[in-house]
Design a protein around this motif. Structure first.
Motif, PDB file in Angstrom:
ATOM      1  N   PRO A 191       0.818  -1.217   0.000  1.00  0.00           N
ATOM      2  CA  PRO A 191       0.000   0.000   0.000  1.00  0.00           C
ATOM      3  C   PRO A 191       0.844   1.257   0.000  1.00  0.00           C
ATOM      4  CG  PRO A 191      -0.080  -1.128   2.122  1.00  0.00           C
ATOM      5  CD  PRO A 191       0.575  -2.061   1.178  1.00  0.00           C
ATOM      6  N   ALA A 192       0.407   2.242  -0.775  1.00  0.00           N
ATOM      7  CA  ALA A 192       1.180   3.467  -0.939  1.00  0.00           C
ATOM      8  C   ALA A 192       1.386   4.198   0.387  1.00  0.00           C
ATOM      9  CB  ALA A 192       0.493   4.388  -1.950  1.00  0.00           C
ATOM     10  N   ASP A 193       0.408   4.124   1.285  1.00  0.00           N
ATOM     11  CA  ASP A 193       0.548   4.806   2.568  1.00  0.00           C
ATOM     12  C   ASP A 193       1.391   4.022   3.562  1.00  0.00           C
ATOM     13  OD1 ASP A 193      -1.165   2.760   3.383  1.00  0.00           O
ATOM     14  OD2 ASP A 193      -2.934   4.051   3.410  1.00  0.00           O
ATOM     15  N   GLY A 194       1.748   2.769   3.222  1.00  0.00           N
ATOM     16  CA  GLY A 194       2.599   1.970   4.088  1.00  0.00           C
ATOM     17  C   GLY A 194       1.909   1.291   5.240  1.00  0.00           C
ATOM     18  N   TYR A 195       0.560   1.340   5.286  1.00  0.00           N
ATOM     19  CA  TYR A 195      -0.183   0.798   6.413  1.00  0.00           C
ATOM     20  C   TYR A 195      -1.064  -0.378   5.998  1.00  0.00           C
ATOM     21  CZ  TYR A 195       1.041   4.681   9.520  1.00  0.00           C
ATOM     22  OH  TYR A 195       1.721   5.580  10.305  1.00  0.00           O
ATOM     23  N   ASN A 196      -1.127  -1.369   6.904  1.00  0.00           N
ATOM     24  CA  ASN A 196      -2.111  -2.442   6.788  1.00  0.00           C
ATOM     25  C   ASN A 196      -3.396  -1.960   7.445  1.00  0.00           C
ATOM     26  OD1 ASN A 196      -0.338  -4.313   5.539  1.00  0.00           O
ATOM     27  ND2 ASN A 196       0.494  -4.898   7.537  1.00  0.00           N
ATOM     28  N   PHE A 224      -6.687 -13.001   5.962  1.00  0.00           N
ATOM     29  CA  PHE A 224      -7.457 -12.494   4.826  1.00  0.00           C
ATOM     30  C   PHE A 224      -8.518 -11.533   5.364  1.00  0.00           C
ATOM     31  CE2 PHE A 224      -6.042 -16.808   4.058  1.00  0.00           C
ATOM     32  CZ  PHE A 224      -5.462 -16.754   2.800  1.00  0.00           C
ATOM     33  N   ASP A 225      -8.495 -10.303   4.880  1.00  0.00           N
ATOM     34  CA  ASP A 225      -9.510  -9.301   5.230  1.00  0.00           C
ATOM     35  C   ASP A 225     -10.273  -8.915   3.974  1.00  0.00           C
ATOM     36  OD1 ASP A 225      -8.782  -7.931   8.177  1.00  0.00           O
ATOM     37  OD2 ASP A 225      -7.060  -8.817   7.186  1.00  0.00           O
ATOM     38  N   ARG A 226     -11.569  -8.702   4.146  1.00  0.00           N
ATOM     39  CA  ARG A 226     -12.368  -8.328   2.979  1.00  0.00           C
ATOM     40  C   ARG A 226     -13.595  -7.532   3.409  1.00  0.00           C
ATOM     41  NH1 ARG A 226     -12.626  -9.817  -2.347  1.00  0.00           N
ATOM     42  NH2 ARG A 226     -14.661  -9.642  -3.372  1.00  0.00           N
ATOM     43  N   SER A 227     -13.950  -6.553   2.584  1.00  0.00           N
ATOM     44  CA  SER A 227     -15.223  -5.869   2.739  1.00  0.00           C
ATOM     45  C   SER A 227     -16.302  -6.732   2.090  1.00  0.00           C
ATOM     46  CB  SER A 227     -15.182  -4.494   2.080  1.00  0.00           C
ATOM     47  OG  SER A 227     -16.473  -3.962   1.955  1.00  0.00           O
ATOM     48  N   LEU A 228     -17.266  -7.163   2.871  1.00  0.00           N
ATOM     49  CA  LEU A 228     -18.281  -8.076   2.367  1.00  0.00           C
ATOM     50  C   LEU A 228     -19.383  -7.370   1.589  1.00  0.00           C
ATOM     51  CD1 LEU A 228     -18.585 -10.486   5.432  1.00  0.00           C
ATOM     52  CD2 LEU A 228     -17.110 -10.671   3.412  1.00  0.00           C
ATOM     53  N   ASN A 229     -19.377  -6.035   1.604  1.00  0.00           N
ATOM     54  CA  ASN A 229     -20.326  -5.297   0.761  1.00  0.00           C
ATOM     55  C   ASN A 229     -19.597  -4.405  -0.249  1.00  0.00           C
ATOM     56  OD1 ASN A 229     -19.420  -3.675   2.851  1.00  0.00           O
ATOM     57  ND2 ASN A 229     -21.307  -2.494   2.999  1.00  0.00           N
ATOM     58  N   ASN A 230     -18.371  -4.862  -0.597  1.00  0.00           N
ATOM     59  CA  ASN A 230     -17.649  -4.348  -1.764  1.00  0.00           C
ATOM     60  C   ASN A 230     -17.211  -2.892  -1.647  1.00  0.00           C
ATOM     61  OD1 ASN A 230     -16.515  -5.202  -4.220  1.00  0.00           O
ATOM     62  ND2 ASN A 230     -18.055  -4.051  -5.386  1.00  0.00           N
ATOM     63  N   THR A 231     -17.041  -2.371  -0.430  1.00  0.00           N
ATOM     64  CA  THR A 231     -16.421  -1.063  -0.287  1.00  0.00           C
ATOM     65  C   THR A 231     -14.901  -1.226  -0.346  1.00  0.00           C
ATOM     66  OG1 THR A 231     -16.515  -1.307   2.111  1.00  0.00           O
ATOM     67  CG2 THR A 231     -18.302  -0.075   1.050  1.00  0.00           C
ATOM     68  N   HIS A 232     -14.219  -0.198  -0.791  1.00  0.00           N
ATOM     69  CA  HIS A 232     -12.776  -0.274  -1.027  1.00  0.00           C
ATOM     70  C   HIS A 232     -12.034   0.418   0.114  1.00  0.00           C
ATOM     71  CE1 HIS A 232     -14.269  -1.526  -4.881  1.00  0.00           C
ATOM     72  NE2 HIS A 232     -13.043  -1.780  -5.311  1.00  0.00           N
ATOM     73  N   ALA A 233     -11.771  -0.364   1.181  1.00  0.00           N
ATOM     74  CA  ALA A 233     -11.118   0.200   2.362  1.00  0.00           C
ATOM     75  C   ALA A 233      -9.628  -0.101   2.418  1.00  0.00           C
ATOM     76  CB  ALA A 233     -11.788  -0.356   3.621  1.00  0.00           C
ATOM     77  N   PHE A 234      -9.166  -1.108   1.699  1.00  0.00           N
ATOM     78  CA  PHE A 234      -7.834  -1.653   1.926  1.00  0.00           C
ATOM     79  C   PHE A 234      -6.814  -1.140   0.914  1.00  0.00           C
ATOM     80  CE2 PHE A 234     -10.988  -4.679   3.487  1.00  0.00           C
ATOM     81  CZ  PHE A 234     -10.585  -4.803   4.809  1.00  0.00           C
ATOM     82  N   ASN A 235      -5.545  -1.244   1.350  1.00  0.00           N
ATOM     83  CA  ASN A 235      -4.408  -0.893   0.490  1.00  0.00           C
ATOM     84  C   ASN A 235      -4.541   0.515  -0.087  1.00  0.00           C
ATOM     85  OD1 ASN A 235      -3.385  -3.502   0.943  1.00  0.00           O
ATOM     86  ND2 ASN A 235      -4.611  -4.322  -0.744  1.00  0.00           N
ATOM     87  N   GLY A 258      -7.215   2.358  -0.149  1.00  0.00           N
ATOM     88  CA  GLY A 258      -8.473   2.586  -0.848  1.00  0.00           C
ATOM     89  C   GLY A 258      -8.550   1.959  -2.221  1.00  0.00           C
ATOM     90  N   ARG A 259      -7.560   1.149  -2.603  1.00  0.00           N
ATOM     91  CA  ARG A 259      -7.533   0.550  -3.939  1.00  0.00           C
ATOM     92  C   ARG A 259      -8.373  -0.709  -4.034  1.00  0.00           C
ATOM     93  NH1 ARG A 259      -1.797   0.373  -3.446  1.00  0.00           N
ATOM     94  NH2 ARG A 259      -1.927  -1.816  -4.056  1.00  0.00           N
ATOM     95  N   ASN A 260      -8.467  -1.454  -2.921  1.00  0.00           N
ATOM     96  CA  ASN A 260      -9.031  -2.805  -2.996  1.00  0.00           C
ATOM     97  C   ASN A 260     -10.134  -3.025  -1.958  1.00  0.00           C
ATOM     98  OD1 ASN A 260      -5.643  -3.386  -3.269  1.00  0.00           O
ATOM     99  ND2 ASN A 260      -6.996  -3.818  -5.007  1.00  0.00           N
ATOM    100  N   ASN A 261     -10.970  -4.030  -2.244  1.00  0.00           N
ATOM    101  CA  ASN A 261     -11.999  -4.416  -1.282  1.00  0.00           C
ATOM    102  C   ASN A 261     -11.543  -5.571  -0.391  1.00  0.00           C
ATOM    103  OD1 ASN A 261     -12.067  -6.559  -3.032  1.00  0.00           O
ATOM    104  ND2 ASN A 261     -14.223  -6.350  -3.585  1.00  0.00           N
ATOM    105  N   GLY A 262     -10.279  -5.963  -0.523  1.00  0.00           N
ATOM    106  CA  GLY A 262      -9.726  -7.025   0.306  1.00  0.00           C
ATOM    107  C   GLY A 262      -8.240  -6.832   0.519  1.00  0.00           C
TER     108      GLY A 262
END
Length: 440
Positions: A69-74, A411-422, A424-428
């Motif tokens: 992730p560009a911000d360096g955070y999990n 494994f982390d995932r948004s179950l309603n398809n919002t893009h929170a991870f990496n 803001g790039r990914n939904n998981g």
């Protein structure tokens, strides 16, 4: 924004001892008794001093993220928040005199514990240590309390702890030897408190029932201007022990009180808007090898979404979750662990990544700059999390209290398809790594 641990002996919500007891137990000969003398068999002060122990622990780990992730955070990870970077999580020194005598006797003990490392960023108390450090590695007085056993009312009596206390709610705790994984569930980070100044009581009604209650200044705040509002908070709950022939334990703990900052929301909202925390968990020891735990948590905050006006309408924030754990002892030195979680952040007011070494505590106090990456906007997010790992804990002799290596994949995932991870790039998000610890 919602902001939400060695355990409180006798009434920690659940210690997951079934995951780690056989691997991390402290043999008596491995503890240093700094005040032990040839006079320890005598009565009086010298005998009281002889039971004091001093132990140490070092824990460090890393969580790798192939997405870089560009911000360096999990996202959504406190202890392993810096992606692809090793961290010294905890250097712990604990001096303790435990109350282990007969329940029919008056007893007085204490616990003093200091922790240095990256984990300390999330466990400060406002007004004591929150502004003393600016680097990633920080120092906290994690515990400093007097422990009193009073043989009152029932055969089991009443236990009291007063001072700086680790919060008792929830399954996973700050102590890495008392939880199965390096990382924490969302519930353990965003929906339970961490640290208190106050008093906790545990009344042993009988062999089956313990009643817990207590009062404190609030989650991670102290007194006067170091309290983010001017109202106290407190606990109440019940433990059911020795069910099904000693195989089942159920713990319910609730908490109520204002937890939001007057400087952010204004005194009226901060003092009037209550936060209700509720956690119930049960552990079943199926057999000598297999244990399972289930946790249900519900948090309701009346003030997180309230407009900052004297008579503004309340728009409460809610989060609820279910977490399941499983532990299977493969060999005496190897244990397989599983954790699965569904966490609903109904208003996107709870889950966030705090970017900056002091951001989390600035958010608690309402002072200073709090840089964070919040959850997705618009509507609530349902997070799913699955973590698998093993705990390798060979015995290293009588002078090593605990040694463990704990690799995990998560494994982390948004179950309603919002893009929170990496960023803001990914939904998981997929991460892997773990930690290693050694204690004396």
């Amino acid at each position: 924004m919602a902001f939400t641990r060695r355990k409180l002996a006798g009434f920690s919500a659940l210690t997951l001892a079934s995951f780690v007891a056989t691997h991390t137990a402290t043999p008596a000969h491995a503890e240093w008794h700094p005040f032990a003398t040839s006079a320890t068999k005598s009565k009086g002060f010298s005998h009281w001093l002889s039971d004091i122990t001093l132990t140490g622990l070092i824990d460090g780990g890393i969580m790798a993220n192939p997405a870089r992730p560009a911000d360096g955070y999990n996202y959504g990870d406190f202890f392993g928040d810096h992606a692809n970077q090793a961290q010294l999580n905890q250097v712990v020194l604990t001096m303790q005199k435990a109350n282990t005598g007969d329940a029919g006797e008056y007893q007085v003990g204490f616990t003093l514990q200091g922790i240095y490392g990256s984990d300390a960023r999330y466990y400060h108390l406002v007004g004591i240590s929150d502004q003393e450090w600016k680097s990633r590695y920080q120092l906290i007085p994690a515990q400093a309390h007097v422990d009193v056993h009073l043989p009152w009312a029932t055969n089991g009596g009443l236990d009291m702890q007063v001072g700086i206390l680790q919060a008792p709610m929830g399954v996973e705790v700050m102590d890495p030897t008392a939880r199965p994984f390096y990382t924490l569930a969302y519930t353990s980070q965003y929906s339970v408190p961490f640290e208190h100044v106050g008093a906790m009581f545990n009344w042993h009604v009988n062999k089956t029932v313990d009643v817990t209650f207590g009062i404190d200044t609030g989650n991670q705040v102290t007194f006067g201007t170091a309290d983010n509002n001017s109202r106290p908070a407190g606990y109440f709950g019940i433990n059911l022990n020795n069910l099904l022939g000693g195989k089942l334990k159920i713990v319910e703990l609730s908490r109520v009180g204002p937890e939001n900052s007057s400087s952010i929301m204004g005194p009226y909202v901060a003092n009037q808007a209550e936060r209700f925390w509720n956690d119930i968990n049960a552990t079943l020891q199926v057999n000598d090898r297999l244990s399972v735990t289930a946790e249900f948590n519900y948090l309701h905050d009346q003030g997180l979404k309230t407009h900052n006006t004297v008579n503004g309408p309340f728009k409460a924030a809610d989060a609820f979750s279910v977490v399941t754990f499983l532990s299977y002892v493969i060999t005496p030195s190897l244990t397989f662990n599983y954790r699965g979680e569904i966490y609903r952040d109904n208003n996107n007011a709870m889950v966030a990544t705090f970017m900056g070494n002091n951001s989390y505590m600035n958010a608690i106090s309402g002072h200073g700059t709090s840089t964070l990456y919040p959850g997705p906007g618009g509507h609530g997010t349902t997070y799913g999390e699955l973590t698998l790992g093993v705990n390798y804990h060979p015995g290293l002799g009588k002078y090593v209290r605990v040694f463990a290596i704990r690799p995990e994949i998560r494994f982390d995932r948004s179950l309603n398809n919002t893009h929170a991870f990496n960023g803001g790039r990914n939904n998981g998000m997929f991460t892997f790594g773990g930690d290693a610890m050694i204690g004396f």
